[in-house]
Design an enzyme around this catalytic site. Structure first.
Site, short mmCIF file in Angstrom:
data_model
loop_
_atom_site.label_atom_id
_atom_site.label_comp_id
_atom_site.label_asym_id
_atom_site.label_seq_id
_atom_site.Cartn_x
_atom_site.Cartn_y
_atom_site.Cartn_z
N PHE A 1 -23.47 12.26 -4.73
CA PHE A 1 -22.02 12.40 -4.96
C PHE A 1 -21.45 11.25 -5.79
O PHE A 1 -21.09 11.42 -6.96
CB PHE A 1 -21.34 12.52 -3.59
N ASP B 1 -33.61 9.41 -8.84
CA ASP B 1 -33.12 10.02 -7.59
C ASP B 1 -34.28 10.76 -6.93
O ASP B 1 -35.04 11.46 -7.59
CB ASP B 1 -31.98 10.99 -7.91
N ASP C 1 -38.36 7.75 -5.94
CA ASP C 1 -37.80 7.12 -4.74
C ASP C 1 -37.70 5.61 -4.94
O ASP C 1 -38.61 5.01 -5.52
CB ASP C 1 -38.77 7.43 -3.58
N THR D 1 -20.46 -0.29 2.09
CA THR D 1 -19.42 0.50 2.77
C THR D 1 -18.50 -0.38 3.62
O THR D 1 -18.94 -1.40 4.16
CB THR D 1 -20.09 1.57 3.67
N ASP D 2 -17.27 0.06 3.78
CA ASP D 2 -16.34 -0.68 4.67
C ASP D 2 -16.76 -0.54 6.13
O ASP D 2 -16.23 -1.24 7.00
CB ASP D 2 -14.89 -0.21 4.45
N GLU D 3 -17.71 0.37 6.42
CA GLU D 3 -18.13 0.55 7.82
C GLU D 3 -18.91 -0.65 8.35
O GLU D 3 -19.12 -0.76 9.56
CB GLU D 3 -18.96 1.82 7.96
N TYR E 1 -26.20 4.23 10.85
CA TYR E 1 -25.89 4.23 9.42
C TYR E 1 -25.30 2.89 8.98
O TYR E 1 -25.82 2.24 8.06
CB TYR E 1 -24.91 5.37 9.07
N LYS F 1 -26.80 -0.06 6.49
CA LYS F 1 -26.12 -0.51 5.27
C LYS F 1 -25.87 -2.03 5.33
O LYS F 1 -26.01 -2.73 4.33
CB LYS F 1 -24.80 0.23 5.05
N ARG G 1 -17.64 12.17 18.24
CA ARG G 1 -18.85 11.50 17.74
C ARG G 1 -19.14 10.32 18.66
O ARG G 1 -18.23 9.53 18.93
CB ARG G 1 -18.55 11.03 16.32
N HIS H 1 -17.71 6.58 17.98
CA HIS H 1 -16.83 6.86 16.83
C HIS H 1 -15.91 5.68 16.53
O HIS H 1 -15.09 5.30 17.38
CB HIS H 1 -16.00 8.10 17.17
#
Ligand code: DAU
Length: 342
Positions: A11, A32, A58, A124-126, A148, A152, A271, A274
């Site tokens: 994406f 990819d 990969d 990521t902001d996560e 996840y 990261k 989740r 979450h």
């Protein structure tokens, strides 16, 4: 510049590759692995462009990465290759560590050995974990809470260690929730939009009051390119859209765009673990000269239109391998869920 983009059939990667080739005038090699969410249709328009080259492979394949960097005289690398979906990381965490930590490490080491000039890790902001109040700055402690986000965080810490240890010029961007055309329909916005188009229920986790900051994919890619060009080596940059919304509100907004009833919303089991809210302070990247340009209203409307007009893109996905995942993730939840009125 000769740039290697990994995960460029995904994406964010596909939007980024297009931008770098057609607007930036760069030569881009897109490597990819074409796992479940990689899709060559996302970059079909670039197929015949002489500045663009696709390679199926990969980031864990050390030999391939080494030869790609050498043969294409790669000067910059942007690592978009990743397992990205939190719910899948709960079902099957192992593959997240393999790609997001080990794969990143292999790519990074080959880049360092070859003397690549700039290496940008798309993160990521996560990694900050759930932020109940205020906004995270780049100096804040990392507190990832899902397999996840932990993977990261591991990947980006490895990347940053290469600056400290070797003075290898790395940069990290921490993006917020990204949405737009070509997003695999496991994620909140494309799942809800495509379900609504098909008059299927929208499985909203918990009370639907979790908050995310929505960033248009075009703005996110502009930020990544900007950091690659102008970012300071060894630095981290938050990238947010400035569009904080509760999930329930986003669900209602997208239903309104489609003129579909709110009764499609189904409150389902939450989740596990979450995160309630993410929010990033973007002062640092603003000072570097980037800011988002697409309002959430405009971005959401055009995204909804894209999914309405591109059913041949997403329908085969939803009726193919995705179906089994959807069953596992949602069948029981939807059976036990409740509508707004009930
Ligand atoms: O914040 C950046 C991150 O945003 C990226 O690093 C991740 O790769 C990306 O997946 C995304 O993570 P989220 O977990 O926030 O995104 P997701 O689209 O899965 O969910 C957004 C919100 O919507 C979240 O609060 C969970 C909720 N949700 C999601 C799904 C798929 C639901 O209520 N129902 C759903 O079926």
């Amino acid at each position: 510049m000769n740039i290697l983009v990994t995960g460029g059939a995904g994406f964010i990667g596909s939007h980024l590759v297009r931008r770098l080739v057609t607007r930036g005038g760069h030569s881009v090699v897109n490597v990819d692995a074409l796992k479940y969410s990689g899709n060559l249709l996302n970059v079909k328009d670039l197929e015949h462009d002489s500045r663009y080259r696709f390679v199926h492979g990969d980031i864990c394949d050390r030999q391939l990465i080494e030869s790609l960097i050498r043969d294409h005289k790669i000067e910059g690398i942007i690592n978009c290759a990743a397992e990205t979906h939190v719910d899948r990381s709960i079902l099957d965490p192992g593959v997240f560590a393999s790609t997001d930590v080990v794969g990143t490490g292999i790519l990074l080491e080959e880049a360092r050995r070859a003397g690549v000039k700039r290496f940008l890790q798309v993160s990521t902001d996560e990694v900050y974990g759930s932020v109940e109040e205020g906004s995270s700055t780049e100096e804040d402690r990392l507190a990832p809470r899902s397999p996840y986000s932990a993977s990261k965080a591991g990947g980006e810490l490895l990347v940053l260690s290469y600056w400290t240890t070797y003075r290898f010029p790395v940069m990290v961007t921490r993006g917020s929730n990204t949405y737009g055309p070509n997003q695999y329909p496991e994620k909140f916005i494309p799942l809800f939009v495509t379900n609504a188009i098909e008059d299927q229920p929208l499985p909203l986790y918990g009370d639907g009051r979790q908050r995310r900051d929505w960033l248009a994919v075009q703005d996110h890619c502009a930020a990544i390119e900007h950091v690659l060009m102008y970012g300071e080596a060894g630095s981290v940059y938050n990238v947010g859209g400035g569009n904080e919304r509760e999930n329930l509100v986003v669900a209602e907004e997208l239903l309104a765009c489609l003129s579909k009833p709110k009764s499609l919303i189904r409150f389902v089991q939450d989740r596990p673990g979450h995160d309630r809210r993410y929010s990033v302070d973007c002062g640092k990247i603003n000072r570097l000269g980037w800011k988002p340009e697409i309002s959430f209203e405009r971005g959401l409307r055009s995204t909804v239109e894209w999914y309405q007009q591109h059913q041949p893109w997403w329908q085969p996905i939803k009726s193919g391998a995705f179906k089994q995942y959807y069953e596992e993730q949602y069948r029981r939840r939807l059976k036990e869920g409740r509508t707004c009125a009930s």
